[in-house]
Design a protein around this motif. Structure first.
Motif, PDB file in Angstrom:
ATOM      1  N   GLY A   6       0.806  -1.206   0.000  1.00 27.44           N
ATOM      2  CA  GLY A   6       0.000   0.000   0.000  1.00 27.44           C
ATOM      3  C   GLY A   6       0.838   1.255   0.000  1.00 27.44           C
ATOM      4  O   GLY A   6       2.047   1.216   0.214  1.00 27.44           O
ATOM      5  N   ARG A   7       0.183   2.361  -0.250  1.00 27.22           N
ATOM      6  CA  ARG A   7       0.834   3.668  -0.280  1.00 27.22           C
ATOM      7  C   ARG A   7      -0.023   4.658   0.482  1.00 27.22           C
ATOM      8  O   ARG A   7      -1.224   4.464   0.642  1.00 27.22           O
ATOM      9  CB  ARG A   7       1.022   4.157  -1.714  1.00 27.22           C
ATOM     10  N   ALA A   8       0.623   5.728   0.906  1.00 21.62           N
ATOM     11  CA  ALA A   8      -0.091   6.799   1.596  1.00 21.62           C
ATOM     12  C   ALA A   8       0.504   8.130   1.169  1.00 21.62           C
ATOM     13  O   ALA A   8       1.722   8.257   1.049  1.00 21.62           O
ATOM     14  CB  ALA A   8       0.036   6.635   3.103  1.00 21.62           C
ATOM     15  N   ASP A   9      -0.346   9.078   0.898  1.00 21.07           N
ATOM     16  CA  ASP A   9       0.094  10.437   0.592  1.00 21.07           C
ATOM     17  C   ASP A   9      -0.138  11.283   1.835  1.00 21.07           C
ATOM     18  O   ASP A   9      -1.266  11.348   2.341  1.00 21.07           O
ATOM     19  CB  ASP A   9      -0.699  11.019  -0.588  1.00 21.07           C
ATOM     20  N   ILE A  10       0.934  11.901   2.318  1.00 21.05           N
ATOM     21  CA  ILE A  10       0.823  12.763   3.492  1.00 21.05           C
ATOM     22  C   ILE A  10       1.578  14.064   3.215  1.00 21.05           C
ATOM     23  O   ILE A  10       2.419  14.125   2.321  1.00 21.05           O
ATOM     24  CB  ILE A  10       1.359  12.087   4.772  1.00 21.05           C
ATOM     25  N   THR A  11       1.251  15.059   3.988  1.00 24.42           N
ATOM     26  CA  THR A  11       1.929  16.347   3.829  1.00 24.42           C
ATOM     27  C   THR A  11       3.272  16.316   4.567  1.00 24.42           C
ATOM     28  O   THR A  11       3.526  15.432   5.388  1.00 24.42           O
ATOM     29  CB  THR A  11       1.073  17.483   4.417  1.00 24.42           C
ATOM     30  N   VAL A  12       4.107  17.294   4.288  1.00 27.04           N
ATOM     31  CA  VAL A  12       5.383  17.413   4.988  1.00 27.04           C
ATOM     32  C   VAL A  12       5.128  17.602   6.480  1.00 27.04           C
ATOM     33  O   VAL A  12       5.824  17.032   7.326  1.00 27.04           O
ATOM     34  CB  VAL A  12       6.224  18.581   4.403  1.00 27.04           C
ATOM     35  N   LEU A  20       0.481   4.540  10.096  1.00 28.12           N
ATOM     36  CA  LEU A  20       0.216   5.034   8.749  1.00 28.12           C
ATOM     37  C   LEU A  20      -0.904   4.201   8.126  1.00 28.12           C
ATOM     38  O   LEU A  20      -0.849   2.973   8.128  1.00 28.12           O
ATOM     39  CB  LEU A  20       1.465   4.915   7.867  1.00 28.12           C
ATOM     40  N   HIS A  21      -1.888   4.865   7.592  1.00 31.45           N
ATOM     41  CA  HIS A  21      -2.982   4.189   6.891  1.00 31.45           C
ATOM     42  C   HIS A  21      -2.641   4.186   5.404  1.00 31.45           C
ATOM     43  O   HIS A  21      -2.270   5.210   4.849  1.00 31.45           O
ATOM     44  CB  HIS A  21      -4.314   4.912   7.119  1.00 31.45           C
ATOM     45  N   THR A  22      -2.779   3.030   4.772  1.00 32.20           N
ATOM     46  CA  THR A  22      -2.479   2.934   3.343  1.00 32.20           C
ATOM     47  C   THR A  22      -3.768   2.916   2.527  1.00 32.20           C
ATOM     48  O   THR A  22      -4.868   2.875   3.081  1.00 32.20           O
ATOM     49  CB  THR A  22      -1.656   1.665   3.021  1.00 32.20           C
ATOM     50  N   ASP A  23      -3.603   2.894   1.227  1.00 34.67           N
ATOM     51  CA  ASP A  23      -4.742   2.931   0.311  1.00 34.67           C
ATOM     52  C   ASP A  23      -5.357   1.554   0.048  1.00 34.67           C
ATOM     53  O   ASP A  23      -6.237   1.424  -0.784  1.00 34.67           O
ATOM     54  CB  ASP A  23      -4.326   3.582  -1.007  1.00 34.67           C
ATOM     55  N   ARG A  24      -4.904   0.538   0.751  1.00 34.59           N
ATOM     56  CA  ARG A  24      -5.434  -0.812   0.522  1.00 34.59           C
ATOM     57  C   ARG A  24      -6.016  -1.395   1.798  1.00 34.59           C
ATOM     58  O   ARG A  24      -5.567  -1.092   2.895  1.00 34.59           O
ATOM     59  CB  ARG A  24      -4.325  -1.744   0.029  1.00 34.59           C
ATOM     60  N   SER A  25      -6.994  -2.270   1.621  1.00 31.61           N
ATOM     61  CA  SER A  25      -7.571  -2.962   2.781  1.00 31.61           C
ATOM     62  C   SER A  25      -6.762  -4.230   3.056  1.00 31.61           C
ATOM     63  O   SER A  25      -5.954  -4.662   2.221  1.00 31.61           O
ATOM     64  CB  SER A  25      -9.035  -3.309   2.520  1.00 31.61           C
ATOM     65  N   ALA A  26      -6.999  -4.818   4.200  1.00 27.22           N
ATOM     66  CA  ALA A  26      -6.246  -6.008   4.611  1.00 27.22           C
ATOM     67  C   ALA A  26      -6.455  -7.180   3.649  1.00 27.22           C
ATOM     68  O   ALA A  26      -5.584  -8.032   3.507  1.00 27.22           O
ATOM     69  CB  ALA A  26      -6.641  -6.413   6.023  1.00 27.22           C
ATOM     70  N   LYS A  49      -0.821 -12.741  -1.680  1.00 27.27           N
ATOM     71  CA  LYS A  49      -1.365 -12.390  -0.370  1.00 27.27           C
ATOM     72  C   LYS A  49      -0.310 -12.643   0.690  1.00 27.27           C
ATOM     73  O   LYS A  49       0.493 -13.574   0.585  1.00 27.27           O
ATOM     74  CB  LYS A  49      -2.648 -13.159  -0.071  1.00 27.27           C
ATOM     75  N   LEU A  50      -0.324 -11.770   1.707  1.00 30.51           N
ATOM     76  CA  LEU A  50       0.602 -11.925   2.820  1.00 30.51           C
ATOM     77  C   LEU A  50       0.184 -13.127   3.652  1.00 30.51           C
ATOM     78  O   LEU A  50      -0.996 -13.333   3.916  1.00 30.51           O
ATOM     79  CB  LEU A  50       0.598 -10.677   3.702  1.00 30.51           C
ATOM     80  N   VAL A  51       1.164 -13.929   4.048  1.00 31.03           N
ATOM     81  CA  VAL A  51       0.915 -15.090   4.899  1.00 31.03           C
ATOM     82  C   VAL A  51       1.980 -15.128   5.987  1.00 31.03           C
ATOM     83  O   VAL A  51       3.078 -14.583   5.817  1.00 31.03           O
ATOM     84  CB  VAL A  51       0.937 -16.412   4.095  1.00 31.03           C
ATOM     85  N   LEU A  52       1.647 -15.738   7.098  1.00 32.51           N
ATOM     86  CA  LEU A  52       2.632 -15.951   8.154  1.00 32.51           C
ATOM     87  C   LEU A  52       3.385 -17.241   7.878  1.00 32.51           C
ATOM     88  O   LEU A  52       2.783 -18.273   7.593  1.00 32.51           O
ATOM     89  CB  LEU A  52       1.953 -16.033   9.516  1.00 32.51           C
ATOM     90  N   VAL A  53       4.715 -17.157   7.962  1.00 29.24           N
ATOM     91  CA  VAL A  53       5.574 -18.326   7.810  1.00 29.24           C
ATOM     92  C   VAL A  53       6.404 -18.383   9.087  1.00 29.24           C
ATOM     93  O   VAL A  53       7.410 -17.697   9.207  1.00 29.24           O
ATOM     94  CB  VAL A  53       6.488 -18.201   6.569  1.00 29.24           C
ATOM     95  N   GLY A  54       5.932 -19.156  10.049  1.00 28.00           N
ATOM     96  CA  GLY A  54       6.583 -19.154  11.357  1.00 28.00           C
ATOM     97  C   GLY A  54       6.404 -17.797  12.006  1.00 28.00           C
ATOM     98  O   GLY A  54       5.299 -17.313  12.188  1.00 28.00           O
ATOM     99  N   GLU A  55       7.538 -17.141  12.302  1.00 33.08           N
ATOM    100  CA  GLU A  55       7.513 -15.819  12.926  1.00 33.08           C
ATOM    101  C   GLU A  55       7.689 -14.691  11.918  1.00 33.08           C
ATOM    102  O   GLU A  55       7.806 -13.537  12.299  1.00 33.08           O
ATOM    103  CB  GLU A  55       8.614 -15.733  13.991  1.00 33.08           C
TER     104      GLU A  55
END
Length: 97
Positions: free
Chosen positions: A40-46, A58-64, A81-87
């Protein structure tokens, strides 16, 4: 020409292309590439950036549930998709672009 003949020719072409690709990549097997996973990405001001601290969120432009982008040397290669592999985290590829 029958549809079955067209499909058979398409399969043969794919197999030929796959063999040609494998042969043309044989000399590149030791070349290192950088894999980047972008979720994801986020646009923020300086001003907002200067207010960030170690506990900031930080909140991104994508849902979980959205797929992540997998880039090879900065170019979009796949989605997964993100997955857990052990730790740690890993990416299960869902689509090769």
């Amino acid at each position: 020409m029958k549809a079955e003949d067209s499909e058979e020719k398409l399969v043969v072409k794919k197999e030929e292309l796959s063999m040609e690709s494998g042969q043309s990549l044989a000399g590149l097997s030791d070349v290192e590439v950088r894999i980047t996973v972008e979720w994801g990405r986020a646009d923020i001001t300086v001003e907002e950036a200067s207010a960030l601290s170690e506990e900031s969120l930080l909140h991104t432009d994508r849902s979980a549930s959205d797929p992540v982008d997998v880039l090879v040397n900065g170019k979009l290669f796949a989605r997964g998709k993100l997955v857990l592999v052990g730790e740690s985290y890993g990416v299960q590829l869902l689509e090769i672009i």
